[in-house]
Design a protein around this motif. Structure first.
Motif, PDB file in Angstrom:
ATOM      1  N   PRO A  67       0.829  -1.217   0.000  1.00  0.00           N
ATOM      2  CA  PRO A  67       0.000   0.000   0.000  1.00  0.00           C
ATOM      3  C   PRO A  67       0.861   1.264   0.000  1.00  0.00           C
ATOM      4  CG  PRO A  67      -0.562  -1.449   1.857  1.00  0.00           C
ATOM      5  CD  PRO A  67       0.663  -2.009   1.204  1.00  0.00           C
ATOM      6  N   LYS A  68       0.353   2.277  -0.651  1.00  0.00           N
ATOM      7  CA  LYS A  68       1.061   3.561  -0.703  1.00  0.00           C
ATOM      8  C   LYS A  68       1.385   4.059   0.699  1.00  0.00           C
ATOM      9  CE  LYS A  68       0.324   8.328  -2.234  1.00  0.00           C
ATOM     10  NZ  LYS A  68      -0.612   9.212  -2.949  1.00  0.00           N
ATOM     11  N   SER A  69       0.448   3.905   1.632  1.00  0.00           N
ATOM     12  CA  SER A  69       0.669   4.378   3.006  1.00  0.00           C
ATOM     13  C   SER A  69       1.889   3.713   3.629  1.00  0.00           C
ATOM     14  CB  SER A  69      -0.564   4.128   3.872  1.00  0.00           C
ATOM     15  OG  SER A  69      -0.867   2.743   3.910  1.00  0.00           O
ATOM     16  N   ARG A  70       2.133   2.464   3.264  1.00  0.00           N
ATOM     17  CA  ARG A  70       3.289   1.731   3.796  1.00  0.00           C
ATOM     18  C   ARG A  70       4.582   2.197   3.111  1.00  0.00           C
ATOM     19  NH1 ARG A  70       2.287  -2.217   7.355  1.00  0.00           N
ATOM     20  NH2 ARG A  70       3.712  -3.932   7.216  1.00  0.00           N
ATOM     21  N   ILE A  71       4.519   2.439   1.820  1.00  0.00           N
ATOM     22  CA  ILE A  71       5.695   2.906   1.071  1.00  0.00           C
ATOM     23  C   ILE A  71       6.145   4.267   1.612  1.00  0.00           C
ATOM     24  CG2 ILE A  71       6.506   3.684  -1.201  1.00  0.00           C
ATOM     25  CD1 ILE A  71       4.454   1.552  -2.320  1.00  0.00           C
ATOM     26  N   LEU A  72       5.168   5.111   1.935  1.00  0.00           N
ATOM     27  CA  LEU A  72       5.482   6.455   2.412  1.00  0.00           C
ATOM     28  C   LEU A  72       6.059   6.471   3.821  1.00  0.00           C
ATOM     29  CD1 LEU A  72       2.527   8.526   0.930  1.00  0.00           C
ATOM     30  CD2 LEU A  72       4.842   8.230   0.031  1.00  0.00           C
ATOM     31  N   THR A  73       6.103   5.315   4.487  1.00  0.00           N
ATOM     32  CA  THR A  73       6.745   5.267   5.809  1.00  0.00           C
ATOM     33  C   THR A  73       8.259   5.122   5.687  1.00  0.00           C
ATOM     34  OG1 THR A  73       6.541   2.852   6.040  1.00  0.00           O
ATOM     35  CG2 THR A  73       4.707   4.211   6.873  1.00  0.00           C
ATOM     36  N   LEU A  74       8.757   4.808   4.486  1.00  0.00           N
ATOM     37  CA  LEU A  74      10.210   4.719   4.295  1.00  0.00           C
ATOM     38  C   LEU A  74      10.823   6.091   4.567  1.00  0.00           C
ATOM     39  CD1 LEU A  74      10.328   2.667   0.983  1.00  0.00           C
ATOM     40  CD2 LEU A  74      11.046   1.877   3.237  1.00  0.00           C
ATOM     41  N   PRO A  75      11.851   6.148   5.410  1.00  0.00           N
ATOM     42  CA  PRO A  75      12.451   7.454   5.744  1.00  0.00           C
ATOM     43  C   PRO A  75      12.907   8.224   4.500  1.00  0.00           C
ATOM     44  CG  PRO A  75      13.363   5.730   7.137  1.00  0.00           C
ATOM     45  CD  PRO A  75      12.485   5.051   6.128  1.00  0.00           C
ATOM     46  N   GLU A  76      13.344   7.516   3.470  1.00  0.00           N
ATOM     47  CA  GLU A  76      13.851   8.164   2.260  1.00  0.00           C
ATOM     48  C   GLU A  76      12.741   8.858   1.476  1.00  0.00           C
ATOM     49  OE1 GLU A  76      16.359   5.065   3.774  1.00  0.00           O
ATOM     50  OE2 GLU A  76      14.302   4.936   3.048  1.00  0.00           O
ATOM     51  N   LEU A  77      11.519   8.412   1.655  1.00  0.00           N
ATOM     52  CA  LEU A  77      10.391   9.044   0.961  1.00  0.00           C
ATOM     53  C   LEU A  77       9.600   9.973   1.879  1.00  0.00           C
ATOM     54  CD1 LEU A  77       8.929   6.237  -1.316  1.00  0.00           C
ATOM     55  CD2 LEU A  77      10.252   8.231  -1.971  1.00  0.00           C
ATOM     56  N   ARG A  78       9.642   9.718   3.158  1.00  0.00           N
ATOM     57  CA  ARG A  78       8.831  10.473   4.112  1.00  0.00           C
ATOM     58  C   ARG A  78       9.072  11.976   3.980  1.00  0.00           C
ATOM     59  NH1 ARG A  78      10.234   8.650   9.533  1.00  0.00           N
ATOM     60  NH2 ARG A  78       9.797   6.626   8.633  1.00  0.00           N
ATOM     61  N   ALA A  79      10.311  12.375   3.792  1.00  0.00           N
ATOM     62  CA  ALA A  79      10.641  13.803   3.721  1.00  0.00           C
ATOM     63  C   ALA A  79      10.701  14.328   2.291  1.00  0.00           C
ATOM     64  CB  ALA A  79      11.987  14.044   4.411  1.00  0.00           C
ATOM     65  N   ASN A  80      10.447  13.471   1.312  1.00  0.00           N
ATOM     66  CA  ASN A  80      10.553  13.891  -0.080  1.00  0.00           C
ATOM     67  C   ASN A  80       9.293  14.662  -0.483  1.00  0.00           C
ATOM     68  OD1 ASN A  80      10.441  13.859  -3.019  1.00  0.00           O
ATOM     69  ND2 ASN A  80      12.163  12.450  -2.895  1.00  0.00           N
ATOM     70  N   PRO A  81       9.434  15.899  -0.973  1.00  0.00           N
ATOM     71  CA  PRO A  81       8.244  16.680  -1.330  1.00  0.00           C
ATOM     72  C   PRO A  81       7.463  16.088  -2.508  1.00  0.00           C
ATOM     73  CG  PRO A  81      10.232  17.824  -2.019  1.00  0.00           C
ATOM     74  CD  PRO A  81      10.675  16.635  -1.212  1.00  0.00           C
ATOM     75  N   PHE A  82       8.059  15.157  -3.242  1.00  0.00           N
ATOM     76  CA  PHE A  82       7.401  14.540  -4.387  1.00  0.00           C
ATOM     77  C   PHE A  82       6.949  13.105  -4.103  1.00  0.00           C
ATOM     78  CE2 PHE A  82      10.346  17.743  -5.959  1.00  0.00           C
ATOM     79  CZ  PHE A  82       9.475  18.551  -6.667  1.00  0.00           C
ATOM     80  N   GLN A  83       6.832  12.756  -2.823  1.00  0.00           N
ATOM     81  CA  GLN A  83       6.531  11.377  -2.433  1.00  0.00           C
ATOM     82  C   GLN A  83       5.279  10.829  -3.116  1.00  0.00           C
ATOM     83  OE1 GLN A  83       4.190  11.685   1.635  1.00  0.00           O
ATOM     84  NE2 GLN A  83       6.273  12.420   1.920  1.00  0.00           N
TER      85      GLN A  83
END
Length: 155
Positions: A17-33
């Motif tokens: 799920p997208k919600s799970r992918i967005l928990t990755l620290p590398e994406l969490r702070a990315n403005p284009f997540q």
């Protein structure tokens, strides 16, 4: 860590799920997540979930071994917010807003935004059609030596 233990057996058909992918620290702070998930997801449901292959594709593009051509192709797709194959004024406005933040004090006023977009188009829009196509974008990126090294995710 992304998949619960009971789903690992069905990993080929499982979608993260997208919600799970967005928990990755590398994406969490990315403005284009959200755009990153949209571009790499092959979900037919439009939920931006990723298969394992989608996830590997994303990691491959953001790796050091990906070429500048591949990186610039995907950067263009991420910045093309309306998915129409060109970067128009609205895409550029969305891009600037992602980079500057959504708060009132960090946002550009309309005159500043218009001037910045005009400057970007003057520099990048080679055929003067009011939009930036992929080849124009790649031409600009080719003059930016730091692009390939900064367009990455390190896990």
């Amino acid at each position: 860590e992304l998949l619960p233990e009971e789903e690992k057996e069905n990993a080929r058909s499982v979608r993260i799920p997208k919600s799970r992918i967005l928990t990755l620290p590398e994406l969490r702070a990315n403005p284009f997540q959200h755009r990153i998930c949209r571009v790499f997801s092959t979900s037919e449901d439009g939920d931006d979930s990723m298969s394992f292959e989608d996830f590997l594709d994303m990691l491959s593009v953001f790796s050091d071994s990906a070429t500048s051509e591949i990186k610039s192709h995907y950067a263009f797709r991420i910045f093309d917010f309306d998915d129409d194959g060109t970067l128009d004024k609205k895409d550029l406005e969305n891009l600037v807003n992602c980079l500057t933040g959504q708060s009132e004090e960090s946002r550009l006023n309309s005159a500043e935004m218009e001037q910045l977009i005009q400057n970007i188009l003057e520099e990048s829009d080679i055929d003067k059609d009011g939009t930036i196509n992929l080849s124009e974008f790649q031409h600009v990126i080719s003059r930016s030596p730091d692009f390939a090294s900064s367009f990455k995710i390190v896990l």
